[in-house]
Design a protein around this motif. Structure first.
Motif, PDB file in Angstrom:
ATOM      1  N   TRP A   1     -45.227  31.907  36.709  1.00  0.00           N
ATOM      2  CA  TRP A   1     -44.448  32.804  35.867  1.00  0.00           C
ATOM      3  C   TRP A   1     -45.361  33.281  34.763  1.00  0.00           C
ATOM      4  O   TRP A   1     -45.867  32.490  33.989  1.00  0.00           O
ATOM      5  CB  TRP A   1     -43.272  32.056  35.224  1.00  0.00           C
ATOM      6  CG  TRP A   1     -42.245  31.618  36.193  1.00  0.00           C
ATOM      7  CD1 TRP A   1     -41.998  30.353  36.604  1.00  0.00           C
ATOM      8  CD2 TRP A   1     -41.321  32.448  36.887  1.00  0.00           C
ATOM      9  NE1 TRP A   1     -40.978  30.351  37.514  1.00  0.00           N
ATOM     10  CE2 TRP A   1     -40.552  31.606  37.702  1.00  0.00           C
ATOM     11  CE3 TRP A   1     -41.081  33.835  36.895  1.00  0.00           C
ATOM     12  CZ2 TRP A   1     -39.550  32.109  38.523  1.00  0.00           C
ATOM     13  CZ3 TRP A   1     -40.086  34.325  37.715  1.00  0.00           C
ATOM     14  CH2 TRP A   1     -39.323  33.463  38.515  1.00  0.00           C
TER      15      TRP A   1
ATOM     16  N   LYS B   1     -43.518  38.195  29.710  1.00  0.00           N
ATOM     17  CA  LYS B   1     -42.111  38.238  29.345  1.00  0.00           C
ATOM     18  C   LYS B   1     -41.269  38.926  30.414  1.00  0.00           C
ATOM     19  O   LYS B   1     -40.132  38.559  30.646  1.00  0.00           O
ATOM     20  CB  LYS B   1     -41.947  38.979  28.009  1.00  0.00           C
ATOM     21  CG  LYS B   1     -42.287  38.110  26.826  1.00  0.00           C
ATOM     22  CD  LYS B   1     -41.119  37.204  26.459  1.00  0.00           C
ATOM     23  CE  LYS B   1     -41.537  36.075  25.556  1.00  0.00           C
ATOM     24  NZ  LYS B   1     -42.094  34.921  26.290  1.00  0.00           N
ATOM     25  N   LYS B   2     -41.821  39.926  31.074  1.00  0.00           N
ATOM     26  CA  LYS B   2     -41.063  40.669  32.084  1.00  0.00           C
ATOM     27  C   LYS B   2     -40.529  39.719  33.149  1.00  0.00           C
ATOM     28  O   LYS B   2     -39.352  39.755  33.493  1.00  0.00           O
ATOM     29  CB  LYS B   2     -41.967  41.733  32.724  1.00  0.00           C
ATOM     30  CG  LYS B   2     -41.378  42.403  33.959  1.00  0.00           C
ATOM     31  CD  LYS B   2     -40.635  43.677  33.592  1.00  0.00           C
ATOM     32  CE  LYS B   2     -40.103  44.373  34.827  1.00  0.00           C
ATOM     33  NZ  LYS B   2     -38.880  43.774  35.359  1.00  0.00           N
ATOM     34  N   THR B   3     -41.414  38.843  33.641  1.00  0.00           N
ATOM     35  CA  THR B   3     -41.015  37.918  34.695  1.00  0.00           C
ATOM     36  C   THR B   3     -39.954  36.957  34.178  1.00  0.00           C
ATOM     37  O   THR B   3     -38.986  36.669  34.872  1.00  0.00           O
ATOM     38  CB  THR B   3     -42.228  37.129  35.201  1.00  0.00           C
ATOM     39  OG1 THR B   3     -43.320  38.030  35.323  1.00  0.00           O
ATOM     40  CG2 THR B   3     -41.942  36.519  36.552  1.00  0.00           C
ATOM     41  N   ASP B   4     -40.132  36.488  32.960  1.00  0.00           N
ATOM     42  CA  ASP B   4     -39.137  35.587  32.362  1.00  0.00           C
ATOM     43  C   ASP B   4     -37.773  36.260  32.310  1.00  0.00           C
ATOM     44  O   ASP B   4     -36.769  35.664  32.659  1.00  0.00           O
ATOM     45  CB  ASP B   4     -39.549  35.186  30.942  1.00  0.00           C
ATOM     46  CG  ASP B   4     -40.590  34.077  30.969  1.00  0.00           C
ATOM     47  OD1 ASP B   4     -40.847  33.553  32.068  1.00  0.00           O
ATOM     48  OD2 ASP B   4     -41.130  33.762  29.909  1.00  0.00           O
ATOM     49  N   ASN B   5     -37.772  37.519  31.872  1.00  0.00           N
ATOM     50  CA  ASN B   5     -36.510  38.243  31.784  1.00  0.00           C
ATOM     51  C   ASN B   5     -35.865  38.369  33.158  1.00  0.00           C
ATOM     52  O   ASN B   5     -34.663  38.176  33.300  1.00  0.00           O
ATOM     53  CB  ASN B   5     -36.720  39.622  31.171  1.00  0.00           C
ATOM     54  CG  ASN B   5     -36.976  39.529  29.670  1.00  0.00           C
ATOM     55  OD1 ASN B   5     -36.718  38.494  29.054  1.00  0.00           O
ATOM     56  ND2 ASN B   5     -37.486  40.589  29.096  1.00  0.00           N
ATOM     57  N   ASP B   6     -36.636  38.685  34.169  1.00  0.00           N
ATOM     58  CA  ASP B   6     -36.108  38.795  35.527  1.00  0.00           C
ATOM     59  C   ASP B   6     -35.509  37.462  35.958  1.00  0.00           C
ATOM     60  O   ASP B   6     -34.443  37.408  36.555  1.00  0.00           O
ATOM     61  CB  ASP B   6     -37.220  39.177  36.514  1.00  0.00           C
ATOM     62  CG  ASP B   6     -37.650  40.628  36.339  1.00  0.00           C
ATOM     63  OD1 ASP B   6     -36.956  41.354  35.593  1.00  0.00           O
ATOM     64  OD2 ASP B   6     -38.656  41.022  36.932  1.00  0.00           O
TER      65      ASP B   6
ATOM     66  N   TYR C   1     -34.312  34.977  34.099  1.00  0.00           N
ATOM     67  CA  TYR C   1     -33.043  34.674  33.441  1.00  0.00           C
ATOM     68  C   TYR C   1     -31.938  35.597  33.916  1.00  0.00           C
ATOM     69  O   TYR C   1     -30.796  35.194  34.057  1.00  0.00           O
ATOM     70  CB  TYR C   1     -33.193  34.728  31.921  1.00  0.00           C
ATOM     71  CG  TYR C   1     -34.002  33.560  31.404  1.00  0.00           C
ATOM     72  CD1 TYR C   1     -33.538  32.261  31.612  1.00  0.00           C
ATOM     73  CD2 TYR C   1     -35.218  33.744  30.763  1.00  0.00           C
ATOM     74  CE1 TYR C   1     -34.285  31.168  31.182  1.00  0.00           C
ATOM     75  CE2 TYR C   1     -35.962  32.654  30.331  1.00  0.00           C
ATOM     76  CZ  TYR C   1     -35.497  31.377  30.543  1.00  0.00           C
ATOM     77  OH  TYR C   1     -36.222  30.312  30.127  1.00  0.00           O
ATOM     78  N   LYS C   2     -32.305  36.851  34.183  1.00  0.00           N
ATOM     79  CA  LYS C   2     -31.300  37.800  34.657  1.00  0.00           C
ATOM     80  C   LYS C   2     -30.737  37.323  35.991  1.00  0.00           C
ATOM     81  O   LYS C   2     -29.537  37.406  36.238  1.00  0.00           O
ATOM     82  CB  LYS C   2     -31.926  39.186  34.802  1.00  0.00           C
ATOM     83  CG  LYS C   2     -30.886  40.251  35.101  1.00  0.00           C
ATOM     84  CD  LYS C   2     -31.536  41.620  35.175  1.00  0.00           C
ATOM     85  CE  LYS C   2     -30.547  42.723  35.469  1.00  0.00           C
ATOM     86  NZ  LYS C   2     -29.341  42.337  36.219  1.00  0.00           N
ATOM     87  N   LYS C   3     -31.606  36.813  36.849  1.00  0.00           N
ATOM     88  CA  LYS C   3     -31.159  36.304  38.151  1.00  0.00           C
ATOM     89  C   LYS C   3     -30.183  35.156  37.978  1.00  0.00           C
ATOM     90  O   LYS C   3     -29.171  35.074  38.664  1.00  0.00           O
ATOM     91  CB  LYS C   3     -32.355  35.811  38.967  1.00  0.00           C
ATOM     92  CG  LYS C   3     -32.960  36.867  39.819  1.00  0.00           C
ATOM     93  CD  LYS C   3     -33.953  36.276  40.787  1.00  0.00           C
ATOM     94  CE  LYS C   3     -34.694  37.396  41.496  1.00  0.00           C
ATOM     95  NZ  LYS C   3     -36.057  37.041  41.815  1.00  0.00           N
TER      96      LYS C   3
END
Length: 85
Positions: free
Chosen positions: A43, A46-51, A53-55
């Motif tokens: 990971w 931040k983009k990946t983290d956001n994805d 958490y969104k999932k």
């Protein structure tokens, strides 16, 4: 028509079983996401983290909507029983 009492008890049992599974499903969601994360490499950013958490949130939202619908059904069933008796 009026539903037989044993059908309703059976239905309630199913819902209670679902509730037990529910607490496990959160873990399953996490495990799935972690597996997917490993496949995509680490990971990073931040983009990946956001994805990520969104999932998680999306998965819970779906589950929650199912439970809300289920509860509404059960309330309607109980009301129809009370009217019938």
């Amino acid at each position: 028509g009026i539903l037989p009492l044993d059908y309703l008890q059976e239905r309630l049992n199913q819902v209670l079983m679902e509730k037990k599974k529910e607490s496990r499903s959160g873990m399953e969601i996490m495990n799935l996401l972690q597996k997917e994360g490993r496949q995509r490499g680490t990971w990073n950013g931040k983009k990946t983290d956001n994805d990520f958490y969104k999932k998680i949130v999306d998965a819970y939202e779906v589950k929650n909507q199912e439970l809300i619908a289920e509860n509404a059904d059960l309330r309607a069933l109980l009301r129809s029983m009370q009217v019938g008796s």
